[in-house]
Scaffold this active site. Structure first.
Site, PDB file in Angstrom:
ATOM      1  N   CYS A   1      13.367  10.794   7.068  1.00 56.70           N
ATOM      2  CA  CYS A   1      13.157  10.360   8.453  1.00 56.70           C
ATOM      3  C   CYS A   1      14.411  10.602   9.281  1.00 56.70           C
ATOM      4  CB  CYS A   1      12.752   8.901   8.492  1.00 56.70           C
ATOM      5  SG  CYS A   1      13.910   7.839   7.635  1.00 56.70           S
TER       6      CYS A   1
ATOM      7  N   GLU B   1       8.841   1.660  11.361  1.00 58.16           N
ATOM      8  CA  GLU B   1       9.922   2.627  11.106  1.00 58.16           C
ATOM      9  C   GLU B   1       9.256   3.992  11.111  1.00 58.16           C
ATOM     10  OE1 GLU B   1      13.072   1.968  10.600  1.00 58.16           O
ATOM     11  OE2 GLU B   1      13.119  -0.163  10.136  1.00 58.16           O
TER      12      GLU B   1
ATOM     13  N   LYS C   1       0.888  -1.179   0.000  1.00 65.51           N
ATOM     14  CA  LYS C   1       0.000   0.000   0.000  1.00 65.51           C
ATOM     15  C   LYS C   1       0.918   1.220   0.000  1.00 65.51           C
ATOM     16  CE  LYS C   1      -1.797   3.026   2.044  1.00 65.51           C
ATOM     17  NZ  LYS C   1      -1.516   4.448   1.637  1.00 65.51           N
TER      18      LYS C   1
ATOM     19  N   GLY D   1       6.378   5.300   8.293  1.00 62.91           N
ATOM     20  CA  GLY D   1       5.591   6.530   8.198  1.00 62.91           C
ATOM     21  C   GLY D   1       5.692   7.296   9.500  1.00 62.91           C
ATOM     22  N   SER D   2       4.714   8.128   9.746  1.00 68.66           N
ATOM     23  CA  SER D   2       4.773   8.980  10.933  1.00 68.66           C
ATOM     24  C   SER D   2       4.476   8.173  12.200  1.00 68.66           C
ATOM     25  CB  SER D   2       3.754  10.115  10.797  1.00 68.66           C
ATOM     26  OG  SER D   2       2.464   9.569  10.732  1.00 68.66           O
ATOM     27  N   THR D   3       4.912   8.708  13.297  1.00 68.89           N
ATOM     28  CA  THR D   3       4.714   8.029  14.580  1.00 68.89           C
ATOM     29  C   THR D   3       3.225   7.872  14.874  1.00 68.89           C
ATOM     30  OG1 THR D   3       6.834   8.834  15.361  1.00 68.89           O
ATOM     31  CG2 THR D   3       5.230   8.207  17.058  1.00 68.89           C
TER      32      THR D   3
ATOM     33  N   GLY E   1       1.823   5.151  12.813  1.00 71.02           N
ATOM     34  CA  GLY E   1       2.386   3.897  13.320  1.00 71.02           C
ATOM     35  C   GLY E   1       1.627   3.385  14.541  1.00 71.02           C
TER      36      GLY E   1
ATOM     37  N   GLU F   1       9.014  16.869  14.694  1.00 66.81           N
ATOM     38  CA  GLU F   1       9.593  16.534  13.397  1.00 66.81           C
ATOM     39  C   GLU F   1       8.997  17.503  12.373  1.00 66.81           C
ATOM     40  OE1 GLU F   1       8.272  12.934  11.346  1.00 66.81           O
ATOM     41  OE2 GLU F   1      10.365  12.530  10.859  1.00 66.81           O
TER      42      GLU F   1
END
Ligand code: NAD
Length: 497
Positions: free
Chosen positions: A304, A270, A196, A248-250, A253, A401
């Site tokens: 990242c 990650e 995806k 992707g982003s926290t 995630g 971030e």
């Protein structure tokens, strides 16, 4: 459908890239076929360097996702891939790598168009994806088991088997390499796959699906469900997946991990970062400036591992920042495909506005904001590279971030303070120490809480080097031999002798 490209961009693309864009295969790729998506969600593919929609596609619905997972499940269960001899899988993956290498320039151009990154950066991405694929192709024949010293009356072995269906959810900043970190080991060890891609960057994943078919990878082994968060959420909720690899982003995630709890699916995450670069007065300052620049301006800071926090010895702070700003002024912002461009746009107007808001907030909070390099006089989602000094630890610009070309600089007086500032972050993805004192390098590297420490260099990636984070940057390591853990299961067999 002919792609809606501006004349400038049309002139920068090769005939092969233009030809592919005439009829890009952006439908869901399921069981070896491109199927019309069963949803009403249409998503534009936008050129970030002009802000122009290039083409569009229909997002995969929950039903399409279920079909993709079912196809991957059937392909795994009947053994059409996992039961092949490992050397046959290796051959097919090497063939896929050769096809990708042969089309590297076309794919790099499409990636630069789709992400906004410079063509030079996109070429490195495709080279990396090929290298990762070749590396894991070799692993197909290298995974061995063990004989376990159980009590003497038993013969006990530990063997590594494919997990089953692996799903990948990937971000927009490095679409093909990040997909390959997951797809290559998954396929090498006999798993089947559903990808995806980010809704914002679907082109290179679609191209790869075509190459998988051309390389003779059996139908159903690789499937693609393009779409946004709803498609990703449908994927994480669909039973029949054995492992989800997410980058992707926290925040996303966390949502993926929550969803995986319901289906008891393995996950590796990650996630984001706010990586520190520590520059000591005894560093090779010329090399350190080059490393800090590469760490933050690469991919317009949408990385990242962006080295977005420069932590520098107070005694050299002013001189270091002045030289950094001076060199930064020489960067040339422009369309990623233009040969003179050294810094491209951000991915979207939303991301540009978000980054601008963070910069404005930093100025309001009393930090000194220096814009280095000129904004180009053109459409597109550009942000000038920005250096923020005088921010207090804890300000949003120093904690969040940014995911844009913004560097925050903090001075330190002692080694202890440098390490404390570096570790004072929710994230722990990467870090760097710049010093010519070997003892200091080892001492500081040991104390930094991050998945990777680079010393006197930055951003070195290689298929052999495990990569991943700690704390809010996630868990699990991609690349290197650690992938064996992530893409195989250990089976214990005990035989009564
Ligand atoms: P994102 O979290 O917005 O999206 C990542 C992917 O998740 C996309 O494919 C998106 O469609 C999908 N998604 C969104 N909502 C979902 C949901 N509810 N369930 C399942 N999937 C969902 O991230 P992004 O903006 O595309 O990428 C930028 C982020 O990625 C940054 O935070 C960056 O640090 C991180 N990143 C991390 C690494 C790493 O290796 N640690 C590498 C690259 C990027």
């Amino acid at each position: 459908m002919t792609a809606h490209l501006t004349p400038e961009v049309r002139g920068l693309l090769s005939a092969d890239a233009l030809g592919w864009l005439d009829k890009p295969p952006l439908d869901p790729f399921i069981d070896g076929n491109w199927r019309t998506a069963r949803s009403d969600t249409h998503i534009e593919v936008v050129d970030p360097g002009t802000g122009t929609p290039v083409t569009s596609y229909t997002a995969a619905s929950a039903g399409d996702v279920a079909d993709a997972v079912a196809a991957a499940r059937a392909a795994f269960d009947d053994g059409r891939w996992s039961e092949l001899d490992p050397e046959t899988r290796e051959e097919k993956l090497r063939h896929l790598a050769d096809l990708l290498a042969a089309d590297a320039e076309t794919v790099a151009q499409l990636e630069a168009l789709d992400t906004g990154k410079t063509l030079a950066e996109a070429r490195l991405d495709i080279d990396e994806a090929v290298a990762v694929l070749r590396y894991y192709a070799g692993w197909a024949t290298k995974v061995e088991g063990s004989v376990i010293p159980a009590p003497r009356r038993y013969m006990a072995t530990g063997t590594r088997e494919a997990i089953g269906v692996c799903a990948a959810i990937t971000p927009w900043n490095y679409p093909l390499p990040i997909l390959m970190y997951k797809l290559a080991p998954a396929l090498a060890f006999g798993n089947t796959f559903v990808a995806k891609p980010s809704e914002q960057t679907v082109l290179s994943t679609a191209y790869l699906a075509q190459l998988c078919a051309a390389a003779g990878i059996p139908d159903g082994v690789v499937n693609v469900a393009p779409g946004a968060g709803a498609t990703g959420a449908a994927l994480t909720a669909t039973p029949g997946i054995d492992k989800i690899a997410f980058t992707g982003s926290t925040r996303t995630g966390q949502a993926v991990m929550r969803a995986a709890a319901d289906t008891l699916t393995k996950v590796s995450l990650e996630l984001g970062g706010k990586s520190p670069q520590l520059v000591f007065a005894d560093a090779d300052l010329d090399a350190a400036i080059a490393g800090v620049m590469a760490g933050i301006w690469t991919n317009a800071g949408q990385v990242c591992i962006a080295g977005s926090r420069l932590i520098v010895d107070r005694r050299i702070h002013d001189e270091f920042v002045a030289e950094l700003a001076d060199r930064t002024r020489r960067l040339s912002l422009g369309h990623g495909l233009a040969p003179t461009t050294t810094l491209g746009p951000l991915i979207s107007s939303t991301q540009r506005d978000r980054v601008n808001a963070l910069i404005e907030q930093a100025a309001q909070d009393g930090a000194h904001v220096e814009t280095a390099a000129e904004l180009p006089d053109r459409d597109g989602y550009f942000i000038a590279p920005t250096i923020v000094t005088g921010a207090r630890p804890g300000q949003s610009i120093e904690r969040e971030e940014v995911f844009g070309p913004v560097l925050t600089v903090l001075p330190f007086d002692t080694e202890d303070e440098a390490v404390r500032l570096a570790n004072d972050s929710a994230y722990g993805l990467a870090s760097a120490v710049w010093s010519q004192n070997a003892s200091r390098v080892h001492r500081v590297a040991r104390r930094l809480r991050a998945g990777t420490v680079w010393a006197n260099t930055y951003g070195v990636f290689h298929p052999t080097l495990p990569f991943g984070g700690v704390k809010a940057s996630g868990f699990g390591r991609e690349l290197g031999s650690d992938a064996v853990e992530h893409y195989t299961e250990l089976k214990t067999t005990v035989i009564d002798l």
